[in-house]
Design a protein around this motif. Sequence first.
Motif, PDB file in Angstrom:
ATOM      1  N   ALA A 123       0.922  -1.311  -0.026  1.00 23.19           N
ATOM      2  CA  ALA A 123       0.050  -0.042   0.056  1.00 23.19           C
ATOM      3  C   ALA A 123       0.944   1.180   0.069  1.00 23.19           C
ATOM      4  O   ALA A 123       0.474   2.208  -0.631  1.00 23.19           O
ATOM      5  CB  ALA A 123      -0.934  -0.068   1.092  1.00 23.19           C
ATOM      6  N   SER A 124       2.151   1.192   0.657  1.00 18.44           N
ATOM      7  CA  SER A 124       2.985   2.291   0.656  1.00 18.44           C
ATOM      8  C   SER A 124       3.625   2.757  -0.406  1.00 18.44           C
ATOM      9  O   SER A 124       3.772   3.993  -0.958  1.00 18.44           O
ATOM     10  CB  SER A 124       4.119   2.301   1.743  1.00 18.44           C
ATOM     11  N   GLY A 125       3.775   1.713  -1.145  1.00 15.97           N
ATOM     12  CA  GLY A 125       4.374   2.056  -2.570  1.00 15.97           C
ATOM     13  C   GLY A 125       3.430   2.633  -3.401  1.00 15.97           C
ATOM     14  O   GLY A 125       3.804   3.463  -4.260  1.00 15.97           O
ATOM     15  N   ILE A 126       2.211   2.412  -3.382  1.00 18.00           N
ATOM     16  CA  ILE A 126       0.840   3.083  -4.173  1.00 18.00           C
ATOM     17  C   ILE A 126       0.954   4.330  -3.536  1.00 18.00           C
ATOM     18  O   ILE A 126       0.813   5.356  -4.743  1.00 18.00           O
ATOM     19  CB  ILE A 126      -0.347   2.345  -4.302  1.00 18.00           C
ATOM     20  N   LEU A 127       0.914   4.571  -2.344  1.00 13.80           N
ATOM     21  CA  LEU A 127       0.978   6.015  -2.072  1.00 13.80           C
ATOM     22  C   LEU A 127       2.131   6.795  -2.218  1.00 13.80           C
ATOM     23  O   LEU A 127       1.800   8.277  -2.503  1.00 13.80           O
ATOM     24  CB  LEU A 127       0.354   5.988  -0.319  1.00 13.80           C
ATOM     25  N   ALA A 128       3.229   6.078  -2.328  1.00 11.02           N
ATOM     26  CA  ALA A 128       4.251   7.016  -2.518  1.00 11.02           C
ATOM     27  C   ALA A 128       4.215   7.426  -3.916  1.00 11.02           C
ATOM     28  O   ALA A 128       4.374   8.746  -4.385  1.00 11.02           O
ATOM     29  CB  ALA A 128       5.543   6.210  -2.436  1.00 11.02           C
ATOM     30  N   ASP A 129       3.728   6.521  -5.035  1.00 11.45           N
ATOM     31  CA  ASP A 129       3.524   7.175  -6.331  1.00 11.45           C
ATOM     32  C   ASP A 129       2.426   8.334  -6.313  1.00 11.45           C
ATOM     33  O   ASP A 129       2.679   9.251  -7.193  1.00 11.45           O
ATOM     34  CB  ASP A 129       3.029   5.906  -7.133  1.00 11.45           C
ATOM     35  N   LEU A 130       1.356   8.175  -5.608  1.00 13.48           N
ATOM     36  CA  LEU A 130       0.465   9.099  -5.633  1.00 13.48           C
ATOM     37  C   LEU A 130       0.895  10.470  -5.202  1.00 13.48           C
ATOM     38  O   LEU A 130       0.973  11.612  -5.598  1.00 13.48           O
ATOM     39  CB  LEU A 130      -0.883   8.921  -4.672  1.00 13.48           C
ATOM     40  N   ASP A 131       1.912  10.353  -3.983  1.00 16.46           N
ATOM     41  CA  ASP A 131       2.467  11.657  -3.633  1.00 16.46           C
ATOM     42  C   ASP A 131       3.297  12.464  -4.720  1.00 16.46           C
ATOM     43  O   ASP A 131       3.373  13.793  -4.523  1.00 16.46           O
ATOM     44  CB  ASP A 131       3.414  11.190  -2.569  1.00 16.46           C
ATOM     45  N   GLY A 132       3.821  11.584  -5.489  1.00 16.04           N
ATOM     46  CA  GLY A 132       4.461  12.369  -6.534  1.00 16.04           C
ATOM     47  C   GLY A 132       3.591  12.983  -7.550  1.00 16.04           C
ATOM     48  O   GLY A 132       4.302  13.817  -8.434  1.00 16.04           O
ATOM     49  N   GLN A 133       2.589  12.660  -7.631  1.00 18.37           N
ATOM     50  CA  GLN A 133       1.334  13.096  -8.557  1.00 18.37           C
ATOM     51  C   GLN A 133       0.775  14.304  -8.178  1.00 18.37           C
ATOM     52  O   GLN A 133       0.480  15.230  -8.834  1.00 18.37           O
ATOM     53  CB  GLN A 133       0.587  12.122  -9.270  1.00 18.37           C
ATOM     54  N   ILE A 134       0.514  14.428  -6.809  1.00 19.75           N
ATOM     55  CA  ILE A 134      -0.547  15.432  -6.403  1.00 19.75           C
ATOM     56  C   ILE A 134       0.175  16.786  -6.371  1.00 19.75           C
ATOM     57  O   ILE A 134       1.334  17.274  -5.973  1.00 19.75           O
ATOM     58  CB  ILE A 134      -0.710  15.075  -4.792  1.00 19.75           C
ATOM     59  N   GLN A 135      -0.859  17.727  -6.813  1.00 19.00           N
ATOM     60  CA  GLN A 135      -0.240  19.385  -6.838  1.00 19.00           C
ATOM     61  C   GLN A 135      -1.637  19.781  -6.269  1.00 19.00           C
ATOM     62  O   GLN A 135      -2.267  20.177  -7.128  1.00 19.00           O
ATOM     63  CB  GLN A 135       0.260  19.717  -8.243  1.00 19.00           C
ATOM     64  N   ASP A 136      -1.845  20.058  -4.961  1.00 20.27           N
ATOM     65  CA  ASP A 136      -3.046  20.171  -4.520  1.00 20.27           C
ATOM     66  C   ASP A 136      -4.055  19.066  -4.920  1.00 20.27           C
ATOM     67  O   ASP A 136      -4.803  18.707  -3.687  1.00 20.27           O
ATOM     68  CB  ASP A 136      -3.733  21.546  -4.846  1.00 20.27           C
ATOM     69  N   PHE A 137      -4.249  18.709  -6.091  1.00 20.10           N
ATOM     70  CA  PHE A 137      -5.147  17.533  -6.218  1.00 20.10           C
ATOM     71  C   PHE A 137      -4.505  16.584  -7.276  1.00 20.10           C
ATOM     72  O   PHE A 137      -3.283  17.061  -7.799  1.00 20.10           O
ATOM     73  CB  PHE A 137      -6.454  18.196  -6.932  1.00 20.10           C
ATOM     74  N   LEU A 138      -4.907  15.524  -7.637  1.00 16.54           N
ATOM     75  CA  LEU A 138      -4.245  14.686  -8.507  1.00 16.54           C
ATOM     76  C   LEU A 138      -4.043  15.362  -9.959  1.00 16.54           C
ATOM     77  O   LEU A 138      -2.674  14.741 -10.506  1.00 16.54           O
ATOM     78  CB  LEU A 138      -5.135  13.185  -8.767  1.00 16.54           C
ATOM     79  N   PHE A 139      -4.807  15.980 -10.518  1.00 15.85           N
ATOM     80  CA  PHE A 139      -4.604  16.460 -11.812  1.00 15.85           C
ATOM     81  C   PHE A 139      -4.673  18.055 -11.555  1.00 15.85           C
ATOM     82  O   PHE A 139      -5.203  18.982 -12.730  1.00 15.85           O
ATOM     83  CB  PHE A 139      -5.796  16.131 -12.763  1.00 15.85           C
ATOM     84  N   GLY A 140      -4.439  18.728 -10.770  1.00 18.80           N
ATOM     85  CA  GLY A 140      -4.222  20.005 -10.498  1.00 18.80           C
ATOM     86  C   GLY A 140      -5.524  20.745 -10.020  1.00 18.80           C
ATOM     87  O   GLY A 140      -5.762  22.016  -9.825  1.00 18.80           O
ATOM     88  N   LYS A 141      -6.671  20.131 -10.107  1.00 18.74           N
ATOM     89  CA  LYS A 141      -7.891  20.457  -9.692  1.00 18.74           C
ATOM     90  C   LYS A 141      -8.755  19.501  -9.150  1.00 18.74           C
ATOM     91  O   LYS A 141      -8.659  18.184  -9.602  1.00 18.74           O
ATOM     92  CB  LYS A 141      -8.576  21.383 -10.778  1.00 18.74           C
ATOM     93  N   PRO A 142      -9.729  19.744  -8.575  1.00 22.33           N
ATOM     94  CA  PRO A 142     -10.560  18.766  -8.060  1.00 22.33           C
ATOM     95  C   PRO A 142     -11.438  17.625  -9.209  1.00 22.33           C
ATOM     96  O   PRO A 142     -11.852  18.444 -10.095  1.00 22.33           O
ATOM     97  CB  PRO A 142     -11.844  19.324  -7.180  1.00 22.33           C
ATOM     98  N   THR A 143     -11.439  16.449  -9.350  1.00 25.26           N
ATOM     99  CA  THR A 143     -11.846  15.715 -10.211  1.00 25.26           C
ATOM    100  C   THR A 143     -12.627  14.391  -9.411  1.00 25.26           C
ATOM    101  O   THR A 143     -12.352  14.210  -8.419  1.00 25.26           O
ATOM    102  CB  THR A 143     -11.248  15.080 -11.131  1.00 25.26           C
ATOM    103  N   LEU A 144     -13.177  13.759 -10.369  1.00 31.37           N
ATOM    104  CA  LEU A 144     -14.047  12.436  -9.635  1.00 31.37           C
ATOM    105  C   LEU A 144     -12.830  11.556  -8.980  1.00 31.37           C
ATOM    106  O   LEU A 144     -13.119  10.808  -7.909  1.00 31.37           O
ATOM    107  CB  LEU A 144     -14.500  11.683 -11.003  1.00 31.37           C
ATOM    108  N   ALA A 145     -11.547  11.509  -9.618  1.00 29.27           N
ATOM    109  CA  ALA A 145     -10.726  10.706  -9.015  1.00 29.27           C
ATOM    110  C   ALA A 145     -10.329  11.075  -7.685  1.00 29.27           C
ATOM    111  O   ALA A 145     -10.045  10.065  -6.769  1.00 29.27           O
ATOM    112  CB  ALA A 145      -9.261  10.697 -10.050  1.00 29.27           C
TER     113      ALA A 145
END
Length: 209
Positions: A123-145
């Motif tokens: 689980a931590s590996g998946i979260l580390a990848d997410l951490d590298g993508q987030i800039q306030d939100f996953l795609f820069g603004k709030p989305t369904l994801a």
Amino acid sequence: MLPILYSFRRCPYAMRARLALASSGNETELREVVLRDKPQAFLDASPSRTVPCLVTPTQIIDESLDIMLWALKQADPEGWLDMPDAGQDLIAQIDGPFKAALDRTKYATRYPDDDPAKHRVIASGILADLDGQIQDFLFGKPTLADYAILPFIRQFAFIDKTWFDAQPWPNLQGWLEAFLTSERFVQIMPKFGQWAPGETPVYFPVRKT
């Protein structure tokens, strides 16, 4: 007739359904289900007998992501559906490998043949990848994801919040904290008593007085 939402306050699947309904503004009659004492009306409605379950005048929607999409296709004032295709891949990853690892970490006694420490690493590996993508939100603004995923990040974080907060995931931790302290989170988390037939209806989103 309003759609009926069978829900359980703390369930992350039910939380994501309520998030989309709150964003879209679609009003439902909310029926809080106690999982150890499921009412017969819910069992009759839900093919899977799990929350959330949305009963509309024309269909029964028994999957949380499908409820989100139904709500947002009715109205999407915040533009959550304006999301790259990669968002669906992230949701699938959380619903699949991450949720499997989360369950084997949080509910270790249910999986005596699995090592919870090993699954926390997964689980931590998946979260580390997410951490590298987030800039306030996953795609820069709030989305369904974002709102399909956040309830499960919350569930994982509170297995051991001290440990979670000590991990090198500042973007992920800030993303979760912003969610937990938001008006939207407060909006979806009021406490309701167990639903029983004949009671005064409870509406969600809660009607303003």
